[in-house]
Write a protein that holds these residues in place. Structure first.
Motif, short mmCIF file in Angstrom:
data_model
loop_
_atom_site.label_atom_id
_atom_site.label_comp_id
_atom_site.label_asym_id
_atom_site.label_seq_id
_atom_site.Cartn_x
_atom_site.Cartn_y
_atom_site.Cartn_z
N UNK A 44 19.71 63.53 69.84
CA UNK A 44 19.84 64.34 71.06
C UNK A 44 19.53 63.56 72.34
N UNK A 45 18.51 62.68 72.34
CA UNK A 45 18.23 61.95 73.59
C UNK A 45 19.40 61.12 74.09
N UNK A 46 20.33 60.76 73.21
CA UNK A 46 21.47 59.96 73.65
C UNK A 46 22.57 60.82 74.28
N UNK A 47 22.27 62.11 74.47
CA UNK A 47 23.24 62.98 75.12
C UNK A 47 24.05 63.77 74.11
N UNK A 48 24.86 64.71 74.62
CA UNK A 48 25.62 65.58 73.70
C UNK A 48 26.66 64.82 72.89
N UNK A 49 27.04 63.64 73.34
CA UNK A 49 28.07 62.86 72.64
C UNK A 49 27.70 62.62 71.19
N UNK A 50 26.44 62.25 70.94
CA UNK A 50 26.00 61.97 69.58
C UNK A 50 26.04 63.21 68.71
N UNK A 51 25.58 64.33 69.28
CA UNK A 51 25.56 65.59 68.52
C UNK A 51 26.98 66.01 68.16
N UNK A 52 27.88 65.88 69.13
CA UNK A 52 29.27 66.28 68.89
C UNK A 52 29.92 65.38 67.84
N UNK A 53 29.57 64.09 67.88
CA UNK A 53 30.12 63.16 66.88
C UNK A 53 29.69 63.58 65.48
N UNK A 54 28.41 63.93 65.34
CA UNK A 54 27.90 64.34 64.02
C UNK A 54 28.57 65.65 63.58
N UNK A 55 28.69 66.61 64.51
CA UNK A 55 29.30 67.90 64.15
C UNK A 55 30.75 67.72 63.73
N UNK A 56 31.48 66.88 64.47
CA UNK A 56 32.89 66.64 64.11
C UNK A 56 32.99 66.00 62.72
N UNK A 57 32.07 65.06 62.44
CA UNK A 57 32.10 64.42 61.13
C UNK A 57 31.78 65.42 60.02
N UNK A 58 30.80 66.29 60.30
CA UNK A 58 30.43 67.29 59.29
C UNK A 58 31.61 68.24 59.04
N UNK A 59 32.27 68.65 60.12
CA UNK A 59 33.43 69.54 59.97
C UNK A 59 34.53 68.84 59.17
N UNK A 60 34.77 67.57 59.51
CA UNK A 60 35.83 66.82 58.81
C UNK A 60 35.53 66.67 57.33
N UNK A 61 34.29 66.26 57.02
CA UNK A 61 33.93 66.07 55.61
C UNK A 61 33.93 67.41 54.88
N UNK A 62 33.47 68.46 55.59
CA UNK A 62 33.51 69.80 55.00
C UNK A 62 34.93 70.21 54.67
N UNK A 63 35.86 69.90 55.57
CA UNK A 63 37.27 70.21 55.32
C UNK A 63 37.80 69.47 54.11
N UNK A 64 37.38 68.23 53.95
CA UNK A 64 37.84 67.44 52.80
C UNK A 64 37.28 68.01 51.50
N UNK A 65 36.01 68.43 51.56
CA UNK A 65 35.41 69.03 50.36
C UNK A 65 36.17 70.30 49.96
N UNK A 66 36.66 71.01 51.00
CA UNK A 66 37.41 72.25 50.72
C UNK A 66 38.91 71.96 50.50
N UNK A 67 39.21 70.70 50.17
CA UNK A 67 40.57 70.29 49.78
C UNK A 67 41.59 70.36 50.90
#
Lengths: 120, 189
Positions: free
Chosen positions: A20-43
Protein backbone atom coordinates in the motif's frame (compact mmCIF):
# COMPACT_ATOMS: atom_id res chain seq x y z
CA UNK A 1 -9.43 -26.36 5.42
CA UNK A 2 -11.00 -23.32 7.07
CA UNK A 3 -7.66 -22.61 8.76
CA UNK A 4 -5.91 -22.69 5.38
CA UNK A 5 -8.38 -20.16 3.93
CA UNK A 6 -7.93 -17.94 7.00
CA UNK A 7 -4.18 -18.12 6.59
CA UNK A 8 -4.48 -17.32 2.90
CA UNK A 9 -6.77 -14.37 3.67
CA UNK A 10 -4.35 -13.05 6.29
CA UNK A 11 -1.43 -13.47 3.89
CA UNK A 12 -3.37 -11.52 1.25
CA UNK A 13 -4.27 -8.72 3.67
CA UNK A 14 -0.68 -8.49 4.94
CA UNK A 15 0.55 -8.43 1.37
CA UNK A 16 -1.80 -5.58 0.47
CA UNK A 17 -0.67 -3.65 3.56
CA UNK A 18 2.96 -4.14 2.54
CA UNK A 19 2.47 -2.77 -0.96
CA UNK A 20 0.00 0.00 0.00
CA UNK A 21 2.75 2.58 0.74
CA UNK A 22 3.80 2.36 -2.92
CA UNK A 23 0.42 3.79 -3.92
CA UNK A 24 -2.72 2.28 -5.41
CA UNK A 25 -0.76 0.98 -8.42
CA UNK A 26 0.63 -1.95 -6.44
CA UNK A 27 -2.75 -2.88 -4.98
CA UNK A 28 -4.40 -2.76 -8.39
CA UNK A 29 -1.63 -4.90 -9.89
CA UNK A 30 -2.19 -7.57 -7.24
CA UNK A 31 -5.99 -7.44 -7.64
CA UNK A 32 -5.73 -7.76 -11.43
CA UNK A 33 -3.40 -10.74 -11.05
CA UNK A 34 -5.74 -12.38 -8.55
CA UNK A 35 -8.70 -11.85 -10.88
CA UNK A 36 -6.72 -13.24 -13.82
CA UNK A 37 -5.51 -16.33 -11.97
CA UNK A 38 -9.00 -16.81 -10.53
CA UNK A 39 -10.39 -16.73 -14.05
CA UNK A 40 -7.89 -19.36 -15.16
CA UNK A 41 -8.80 -21.59 -12.22
CA UNK A 42 -12.43 -21.28 -13.32
CA UNK A 43 -11.39 -22.49 -16.81
CA UNK A 44 -11.51 -19.16 -18.64
CA UNK A 45 -9.71 -19.19 -21.98
CA UNK A 46 -5.98 -18.77 -21.04
CA UNK A 47 -5.02 -16.61 -24.02
CA UNK A 48 -7.95 -14.22 -23.66
CA UNK A 49 -7.52 -14.05 -19.90
CA UNK A 50 -3.89 -13.07 -20.33
CA UNK A 51 -4.72 -10.53 -23.07
CA UNK A 52 -7.47 -8.89 -21.01
CA UNK A 53 -5.37 -8.76 -17.82
CA UNK A 54 -2.27 -7.47 -19.67
CA UNK A 55 -4.40 -4.81 -21.39
CA UNK A 56 -5.82 -3.71 -18.02
CA UNK A 57 -2.29 -3.55 -16.56
CA UNK A 58 -1.10 -1.47 -19.51
CA UNK A 59 -4.08 0.91 -19.48
CA UNK A 60 -3.82 1.45 -15.75
CA UNK A 61 -0.03 1.96 -15.92
CA UNK A 62 -0.46 4.53 -18.70
CA UNK A 63 -3.18 6.52 -16.88
CA UNK A 64 -1.38 6.26 -13.55
CA UNK A 65 1.93 7.45 -15.02
CA UNK A 66 0.21 10.50 -16.53
CA UNK A 67 -1.49 11.30 -13.24
CA UNK A 68 1.76 10.74 -11.34
CA UNK A 69 3.67 13.22 -13.55
CA UNK A 70 0.94 15.82 -13.04
CA UNK A 71 1.01 15.32 -9.27
CA UNK A 72 4.81 15.50 -9.15
CA UNK A 73 4.79 18.81 -11.05
CA UNK A 74 2.17 20.24 -8.70
CA UNK A 75 4.06 19.03 -5.66
CA UNK A 76 7.28 20.61 -6.92
CA UNK A 77 5.48 23.92 -7.33
CA UNK A 78 4.00 23.65 -3.83
CA UNK A 79 7.39 22.88 -2.32
CA UNK A 80 9.22 25.89 -3.69
CA UNK A 81 6.32 28.36 -3.86
CA UNK A 82 6.81 29.92 -0.42
CA UNK A 83 10.58 30.18 -0.61
CA UNK A 84 10.43 31.44 -4.21
CA UNK A 85 8.09 34.18 -3.00
CA UNK A 86 10.53 35.04 -0.19
CA UNK A 87 13.40 35.27 -2.67
CA UNK A 88 11.33 37.48 -4.99
CA UNK A 89 10.49 39.79 -2.06
CA UNK A 90 14.17 40.00 -1.08
CA UNK A 91 15.12 40.70 -4.69
CA UNK A 92 12.54 43.47 -4.88
CA UNK A 93 13.97 45.13 -1.77
CA UNK A 94 17.48 44.98 -3.26
CA UNK A 95 16.19 46.35 -6.57
CA UNK A 96 14.58 49.29 -4.78
CA UNK A 97 17.82 49.99 -2.91
CA UNK A 98 19.77 49.86 -6.15
CA UNK A 99 17.32 52.15 -7.93
CA UNK A 100 17.36 54.60 -5.03
CA UNK A 101 21.14 54.73 -5.14
CA UNK A 102 21.45 55.34 -8.85
CA UNK A 103 21.40 58.81 -10.32
CA UNK A 104 19.28 59.22 -13.45
CA UNK A 105 22.14 59.58 -15.94
CA UNK A 106 24.40 56.89 -14.58
CA UNK A 107 24.69 54.10 -17.18
CA UNK A 108 23.63 50.60 -16.18
CA UNK A 109 26.29 47.90 -16.14
CA UNK A 110 23.87 45.60 -17.93
CA UNK A 111 20.28 44.44 -17.46
CA UNK A 112 20.94 44.54 -13.77
CA UNK A 113 17.84 43.06 -12.29
CA UNK A 114 17.25 40.50 -15.01
CA UNK A 115 13.97 42.31 -15.57
CA UNK A 116 13.05 41.16 -12.06
CA UNK A 117 10.99 38.50 -13.73
CA UNK A 118 8.93 36.03 -11.85
CA UNK A 119 9.61 32.59 -13.31
CA UNK A 120 6.11 31.17 -13.33
CA UNK B 1 -10.81 -30.01 -11.44
CA UNK B 2 -7.97 -30.15 -13.94
CA UNK B 3 -5.82 -27.24 -15.05
CA UNK B 4 -4.12 -27.49 -18.42
CA UNK B 5 -0.59 -26.32 -19.22
CA UNK B 6 -1.80 -23.27 -21.19
CA UNK B 7 -3.63 -22.02 -18.10
CA UNK B 8 -0.53 -22.54 -15.97
CA UNK B 9 1.52 -20.65 -18.53
CA UNK B 10 -1.00 -17.80 -18.63
CA UNK B 11 -1.07 -17.68 -14.81
CA UNK B 12 2.72 -17.48 -14.70
CA UNK B 13 2.68 -14.71 -17.32
CA UNK B 14 0.10 -12.77 -15.29
CA UNK B 15 2.15 -13.16 -12.13
CA UNK B 16 5.26 -12.00 -14.03
CA UNK B 17 3.42 -8.88 -15.24
CA UNK B 18 2.23 -8.27 -11.68
CA UNK B 19 5.75 -8.56 -10.27
CA UNK B 20 7.00 -6.18 -12.96
CA UNK B 21 4.22 -3.69 -12.10
CA UNK B 22 4.97 -3.93 -8.38
CA UNK B 23 8.67 -3.38 -8.99
CA UNK B 24 7.92 -0.39 -11.20
CA UNK B 25 5.55 1.06 -8.56
CA UNK B 26 8.16 0.60 -5.82
CA UNK B 27 10.87 2.19 -7.96
CA UNK B 28 8.65 5.15 -8.78
CA UNK B 29 7.76 5.57 -5.12
CA UNK B 30 11.48 5.55 -4.26
CA UNK B 31 12.21 8.15 -6.97
CA UNK B 32 9.38 10.31 -5.69
CA UNK B 33 10.71 10.16 -2.11
CA UNK B 34 14.19 11.03 -3.33
CA UNK B 35 12.83 14.00 -5.32
CA UNK B 36 10.94 15.21 -2.26
CA UNK B 37 14.15 15.13 -0.25
CA UNK B 38 15.88 17.15 -2.96
CA UNK B 39 13.09 19.73 -2.99
CA UNK B 40 13.15 20.00 0.80
CA UNK B 41 16.87 20.75 0.62
CA UNK B 42 16.17 23.24 -2.20
CA UNK B 43 13.63 25.11 -0.06
CA UNK B 44 16.16 25.31 2.79
CA UNK B 45 18.75 26.73 0.39
CA UNK B 46 16.21 29.19 -1.06
CA UNK B 47 15.44 30.37 2.48
CA UNK B 48 19.19 30.80 3.01
CA UNK B 49 19.42 32.77 -0.25
CA UNK B 50 16.56 35.03 0.81
CA UNK B 51 18.16 35.67 4.19
CA UNK B 52 21.57 36.43 2.59
CA UNK B 53 19.92 38.85 0.14
CA UNK B 54 18.22 40.56 3.09
CA UNK B 55 21.63 40.98 4.73
CA UNK B 56 22.93 42.61 1.56
CA UNK B 57 20.08 45.15 1.78
CA UNK B 58 22.43 47.54 3.55
CA UNK B 59 23.54 51.11 2.91
CA UNK B 60 27.17 49.99 2.86
CA UNK B 61 26.74 47.36 0.12
CA UNK B 62 28.42 48.57 -3.08
CA UNK B 63 26.08 48.88 -6.08
CA UNK B 64 28.04 46.35 -8.11
CA UNK B 65 27.57 43.72 -5.40
CA UNK B 66 23.82 44.41 -5.39
CA UNK B 67 23.74 44.06 -9.17
CA UNK B 68 25.55 40.74 -9.13
CA UNK B 69 23.49 39.41 -6.21
CA UNK B 70 20.34 40.22 -8.17
CA UNK B 71 21.60 38.68 -11.39
CA UNK B 72 22.89 35.53 -9.71
CA UNK B 73 19.72 34.95 -7.71
CA UNK B 74 17.69 35.60 -10.85
CA UNK B 75 19.65 33.12 -12.97
CA UNK B 76 19.73 30.36 -10.37
CA UNK B 77 15.98 30.45 -9.70
CA UNK B 78 15.02 30.65 -13.36
CA UNK B 79 13.70 27.45 -15.01
CA UNK B 80 14.58 28.92 -18.42
CA UNK B 81 18.22 29.25 -17.35
CA UNK B 82 18.15 25.64 -16.10
CA UNK B 83 16.74 24.53 -19.47
CA UNK B 84 19.45 26.52 -21.25
CA UNK B 85 22.21 24.88 -19.15
CA UNK B 86 20.60 21.47 -19.75
CA UNK B 87 20.63 22.08 -23.51
CA UNK B 88 24.26 23.18 -23.43
CA UNK B 89 25.19 20.05 -21.49
CA UNK B 90 23.19 17.85 -23.87
CA UNK B 91 25.03 19.33 -26.86
CA UNK B 92 28.47 19.10 -25.22
CA UNK B 93 28.69 17.24 -21.88
CA UNK B 94 32.04 18.88 -21.07
CA UNK B 95 30.87 22.34 -22.13
CA UNK B 96 31.68 23.97 -18.82
CA UNK B 97 34.68 21.93 -17.66
CA UNK B 98 37.60 23.82 -19.24
CA UNK B 99 36.26 27.25 -18.38
CA UNK B 100 36.37 26.55 -14.66
CA UNK B 101 39.53 24.49 -14.42
CA UNK B 102 41.77 27.18 -15.85
CA UNK B 103 43.08 29.90 -13.58
CA UNK B 104 42.13 33.22 -15.11
CA UNK B 105 43.60 35.90 -12.89
CA UNK B 106 42.76 38.65 -15.40
CA UNK B 107 39.05 38.14 -14.76
CA UNK B 108 39.54 38.78 -11.06
CA UNK B 109 40.59 42.29 -11.96
CA UNK B 110 36.99 43.39 -12.29
CA UNK B 111 34.83 46.00 -10.64
CA UNK B 112 33.19 43.30 -8.55
CA UNK B 113 36.52 41.93 -7.37
CA UNK B 114 37.61 45.44 -6.38
CA UNK B 115 34.32 46.02 -4.54
CA UNK B 116 34.64 42.69 -2.70
CA UNK B 117 38.23 43.51 -1.69
CA UNK B 118 37.28 46.98 -0.46
CA UNK B 119 34.20 45.75 1.42
CA UNK B 120 36.19 42.95 3.02
CA UNK B 121 38.24 45.57 4.84
CA UNK B 122 35.29 47.63 6.06
CA UNK B 123 32.28 45.27 6.23
CA UNK B 124 33.39 41.63 5.94
CA UNK B 125 29.87 40.49 6.91
CA UNK B 126 28.58 41.84 3.57
CA UNK B 127 31.17 39.85 1.61
CA UNK B 128 30.22 36.76 3.62
CA UNK B 129 26.53 37.45 2.83
CA UNK B 130 27.37 37.81 -0.88
CA UNK B 131 29.26 34.51 -1.00
CA UNK B 132 26.53 32.87 1.09
CA UNK B 133 23.86 34.10 -1.34
CA UNK B 134 25.91 32.83 -4.30
CA UNK B 135 26.52 29.48 -2.64
CA UNK B 136 22.90 29.02 -1.53
CA UNK B 137 21.64 29.94 -5.02
CA UNK B 138 23.97 27.35 -6.57
CA UNK B 139 22.89 24.66 -4.10
CA UNK B 140 19.18 25.38 -4.61
CA UNK B 141 19.71 25.29 -8.37
CA UNK B 142 21.48 21.92 -8.15
CA UNK B 143 18.77 20.42 -5.94
CA UNK B 144 15.91 21.67 -8.11
CA UNK B 145 17.50 20.76 -11.41
CA UNK B 146 19.91 17.89 -10.64
CA UNK B 147 20.56 17.35 -14.34
CA UNK B 148 22.53 20.64 -14.24
CA UNK B 149 24.97 19.32 -11.62
CA UNK B 150 27.89 19.06 -14.13
CA UNK B 151 27.61 22.84 -14.55
CA UNK B 152 27.28 23.57 -10.85
CA UNK B 153 30.02 21.34 -9.40
CA UNK B 154 32.99 23.31 -10.84
CA UNK B 155 31.32 26.51 -9.62
CA UNK B 156 31.10 25.11 -6.10
CA UNK B 157 34.80 24.26 -6.15
CA UNK B 158 35.85 27.74 -7.27
CA UNK B 159 33.37 29.98 -5.50
CA UNK B 160 35.43 30.65 -2.37
CA UNK B 161 38.70 31.15 -4.22
CA UNK B 162 37.35 33.27 -7.10
CA UNK B 163 33.86 34.57 -6.27
CA UNK B 164 34.10 37.55 -8.60
CA UNK B 165 35.31 35.55 -11.61
CA UNK B 166 32.70 32.84 -11.08
CA UNK B 167 29.93 35.42 -10.64
CA UNK B 168 30.99 37.07 -13.91
CA UNK B 169 30.89 33.73 -15.73
CA UNK B 170 27.41 32.93 -14.46
CA UNK B 171 26.11 36.37 -15.42
CA UNK B 172 27.72 36.10 -18.87
CA UNK B 173 26.08 32.71 -19.41
CA UNK B 174 22.77 34.04 -18.11
CA UNK B 175 23.03 36.92 -20.59
CA UNK B 176 23.56 34.42 -23.41
CA UNK B 177 20.40 32.64 -22.32
CA UNK B 178 18.39 35.88 -22.12
CA UNK B 179 19.77 36.99 -25.50
CA UNK B 180 18.78 33.66 -27.04
CA UNK B 181 15.30 33.74 -25.51
CA UNK B 182 14.49 37.33 -26.37
CA UNK B 183 16.68 38.96 -29.02
CA UNK B 184 16.73 42.69 -28.42
CA UNK B 185 17.10 42.32 -24.66
CA UNK B 186 20.69 41.19 -25.14
CA UNK B 187 23.08 42.74 -22.70
CA UNK B 188 26.81 42.57 -22.25
CA UNK B 189 28.54 41.68 -19.00
Amino acid sequence: MAGAWDNLGRLFRDGLRAIAPHGPGGVIAVLLAVIGVGGLVLHADPLWTFIVVAFCFGAYAFLDERDYRRRVTEREREFTKTTDTQVIASRQRLTKRLEARRSGDEPLLFDETGGDREHR
Amino acid sequence: MSIDSASVLAALAIVAVMVFSLTAAAERSRRHASRERQLRRATIELGELSSALDELDDEATPAVMLVYALRLSDAFTNPAFAAFVRDQLAQAPGAFDDKFDEAKPAEEDSELADALQATLRTRPDLVVAFVRAFSAAISAFAERWPECTPYVEPLRRQILAHPAAEARRVVTLSNRQVAGAAPGLAVAA
